[in-house]
Motif scaffolding. Structure first.
Motif, PDB file in Angstrom:
ATOM      1  N   GLY A 166      13.704  11.130  14.573  1.00  0.00           N
ATOM      2  CA  GLY A 166      13.111   9.837  14.888  1.00  0.00           C
ATOM      3  C   GLY A 166      11.600   9.839  14.761  1.00  0.00           C
ATOM      4  N   VAL A 167      10.958  10.977  14.985  1.00  0.00           N
ATOM      5  CA  VAL A 167       9.496  11.058  14.832  1.00  0.00           C
ATOM      6  C   VAL A 167       9.105  10.860  13.383  1.00  0.00           C
ATOM      7  N   GLU A 168       9.819  11.507  12.457  1.00  0.00           N
ATOM      8  CA  GLU A 168       9.533  11.337  11.039  1.00  0.00           C
ATOM      9  C   GLU A 168       9.768   9.892  10.611  1.00  0.00           C
ATOM     10  N   ILE A 169      10.799   9.271  11.193  1.00  0.00           N
ATOM     11  CA  ILE A 169      11.053   7.860  10.914  1.00  0.00           C
ATOM     12  C   ILE A 169       9.875   7.014  11.399  1.00  0.00           C
ATOM     13  N   PHE A 170       9.345   7.330  12.577  1.00  0.00           N
ATOM     14  CA  PHE A 170       8.156   6.629  13.083  1.00  0.00           C
ATOM     15  C   PHE A 170       7.004   6.718  12.084  1.00  0.00           C
ATOM     16  N   PHE A 171       6.756   7.904  11.551  1.00  0.00           N
ATOM     17  CA  PHE A 171       5.631   8.081  10.635  1.00  0.00           C
ATOM     18  C   PHE A 171       5.806   7.231   9.376  1.00  0.00           C
ATOM     19  N   VAL A 172       7.008   7.207   8.818  1.00  0.00           N
ATOM     20  CA  VAL A 172       7.251   6.396   7.623  1.00  0.00           C
ATOM     21  C   VAL A 172       7.031   4.920   7.943  1.00  0.00           C
ATOM     22  N   ILE A 173       7.596   4.461   9.045  1.00  0.00           N
ATOM     23  CA  ILE A 173       7.429   3.060   9.436  1.00  0.00           C
ATOM     24  C   ILE A 173       5.957   2.745   9.685  1.00  0.00           C
ATOM     25  N   SER A 174       5.235   3.685  10.252  1.00  0.00           N
ATOM     26  CA  SER A 174       3.808   3.477  10.504  1.00  0.00           C
ATOM     27  C   SER A 174       3.057   3.251   9.198  1.00  0.00           C
ATOM     28  N   GLY A 175       3.339   4.064   8.184  1.00  0.00           N
ATOM     29  CA  GLY A 175       2.697   3.868   6.891  1.00  0.00           C
ATOM     30  C   GLY A 175       2.981   2.486   6.326  1.00  0.00           C
ATOM     31  N   PHE A 176       4.230   2.050   6.435  1.00  0.00           N
ATOM     32  CA  PHE A 176       4.628   0.727   5.951  1.00  0.00           C
ATOM     33  C   PHE A 176       3.889  -0.375   6.708  1.00  0.00           C
ATOM     34  N   VAL A 177       3.931  -0.313   8.034  1.00  0.00           N
ATOM     35  CA  VAL A 177       3.401  -1.391   8.863  1.00  0.00           C
ATOM     36  C   VAL A 177       1.879  -1.457   8.807  1.00  0.00           C
ATOM     37  N   ILE A 178       1.224  -0.296   8.796  1.00  0.00           N
ATOM     38  CA  ILE A 178      -0.246  -0.301   8.743  1.00  0.00           C
ATOM     39  C   ILE A 178      -0.725  -0.929   7.452  1.00  0.00           C
ATOM     40  N   CYS A 179      -0.089  -0.580   6.348  1.00  0.00           N
ATOM     41  CA  CYS A 179      -0.481  -1.166   5.067  1.00  0.00           C
ATOM     42  C   CYS A 179      -0.243  -2.677   5.076  1.00  0.00           C
ATOM     43  N   MET A 180       0.876  -3.097   5.621  1.00  0.00           N
ATOM     44  CA  MET A 180       1.208  -4.519   5.687  1.00  0.00           C
ATOM     45  C   MET A 180       0.212  -5.281   6.555  1.00  0.00           C
ATOM     46  N   SER A 181      -0.096  -4.745   7.733  1.00  0.00           N
ATOM     47  CA  SER A 181      -0.934  -5.472   8.674  1.00  0.00           C
ATOM     48  C   SER A 181      -2.403  -5.490   8.263  1.00  0.00           C
ATOM     49  N   CYS A 182      -2.814  -4.556   7.411  1.00  0.00           N
ATOM     50  CA  CYS A 182      -4.220  -4.469   7.018  1.00  0.00           C
ATOM     51  C   CYS A 182      -4.524  -5.171   5.708  1.00  0.00           C
ATOM     52  N   TRP A 183      -3.510  -5.643   5.017  1.00  0.00           N
ATOM     53  CA  TRP A 183      -3.744  -6.258   3.712  1.00  0.00           C
ATOM     54  C   TRP A 183      -4.577  -7.531   3.874  1.00  0.00           C
ATOM     55  N   GLY A 184      -5.689  -7.603   3.162  1.00  0.00           N
ATOM     56  CA  GLY A 184      -6.568  -8.762   3.243  1.00  0.00           C
ATOM     57  C   GLY A 184      -7.523  -8.729   4.417  1.00  0.00           C
TER      58      GLY A 184
END
Length: 354
Positions: A53-71
């Motif tokens: 689950g920790v590795e899953i957190f890291f992958v999701i973090s990469g996805f969400v951070i990129c999404m939330s920071c766009w623009g």
């Protein structure tokens, strides 16, 4: 769906800590008093893989951070990370420290009030100070990811820049173990970088569509991650197999590729967003306090009911923290930081690139 995956990952980690670790499977362990595989023979085999689950957190973090920071610019990025990470974390440090001080059982209380106060900075691992709760180690990886990704945010996120970042950070992560340069290892974070990179590639698939380059980045991250999974099993976990962990991680990545492709867009249940908001405080609070509760009540309740009750209590506490700590403090911090940045003058304008 991302919120649902977050909650599932948090529950996997919690079940692993309560039932499936090497530590809880030892004779006379402080949590159950006997091997958990004797108490939960079938459940143990499943929960022994919950650490992923920790590795899953890291992958999701990469996805969400990129999404939330766009623009957005670096100021917005900084403010968003502070208000997201620190309010619940501050409560977690103080609450866990108080519980361990008053009712020490499984884990020792903080060595000193000074160390507990330093934990409030979230920088204790960089100063070789013990975490109040062992799960905080993942936050050190998150902070380093934010630091290096801030460089890309400062220039404006584009498909090209994120791809270049993924490749450059991947090269640094691959070279760090043999370079013998502590600064490179610190920033490259070879133990976690490839999971964040996978999340970034998946978000680019979501935003721009799939192509061979993005699948190549995702494939390389999978190849490097399988080695990290094996290393973690050999050095930390000791209770699960590499094949099983790799299968679970592969299924998760394929499912995330489906999420990125929009296959789950119809799932818009409002309660999933609420569930996702509980994930972070639940993760921060579940381990040391939860195992303490199990220690004190293990002889007074059925083990299965006890684990279910502890998870329910931790979820309820997480909701209270989200409702009465995170949300009010986040609003205060956002207003204060926004005013502070306003005094610095307007952020430099930049032209968006393709």
């Amino acid at each position: 769906m991302i919120d649902a995956l977050r909650l599932c990952a948090a529950l996997l980690v919690a079940l692993h800590h309560y039932v499936g670790t090497w530590r809880v499977n030892q004779p006379h362990n402080l949590i159950w008093g006997r091997p958990s595989s004797d108490i939960f023979p079938n459940v143990f085999r499943v929960t022994s893989y919950g650490w992923i689950g920790v590795e899953i957190f890291f992958v999701i973090s990469g996805f969400v951070i990129c999404m939330s920071c766009w623009g957005r610019g670096p100021r917005d990025f900084f403010v968003s990370r502070v208000i997201r990470l620190y309010p619940a974390y501050w409560f977690g440090v103080l609450f866990t420290g108080a519980v361990l001080t008053l009712w020490p059982a499984v884990f020792k209380p903080p060595v000193s009030g000074r160390d507990m106060l330093f934990n409030l900075s979230m920088l204790q691992q960089g100063s070789h100070i013990a975490d109040v709760d062992g799960v905080y180690w993942t936050l050190w990886s998150e902070l380093r990811f934010y630091l290096v990704f801030l460089l890309v945010v400062a220039g404006g996120l584009t498909y090209r820049k994120v791809v270049v970042f993924c490749c450059a950070w991947g090269v640094a992560a691959a070279l760090a173990p043999v370079a013998g340069l502590p600064a490179l290892t610190l920033l490259a974070d070879p133990d976690a970088a490839w999971y964040f990179i996978a999340g970034l590639a998946l978000y680019l698939m979501h935003r721009f569509g799939q192509d061979m380059l993005l699948w190549g980045i995702l494939g390389m991250s999978w190849l490097m991650a399988q080695s990290e999974l094996a290393k973690r099993i050999d050095t930390v976990e000791h209770v699960s197999s590499w094949r099983g962990a790799l299968l679970l991680y592969t299924v998760f990545l394929l499912f995330m590729a489906g999420v990125a492709a929009g296959l789950t867009d119809r799932l818009q249940w409002k309660w999933l967003a609420t569930a996702g908001s509980l994930t972070y405080p639940f993760y921060l609070l579940h381990y040391a306090v939860g195992t303490d509760i199990i220690h004190y009540f293990r002889d007074a309740a059925d083990p299965r009911l006890l684990v279910a009750a502890v998870i329910a209590v931790m979820l309820a506490l997480s909701y209270l923290v989200h409702r009465f700590v995170e949300r009010p403090l986040s609003r205060l911090l956002k207003r204060g930081l926004t005013r502070s940045f306003a005094r610095l003058g307007p952020a430099p304008s930049r032209r968006a690139a393709p």
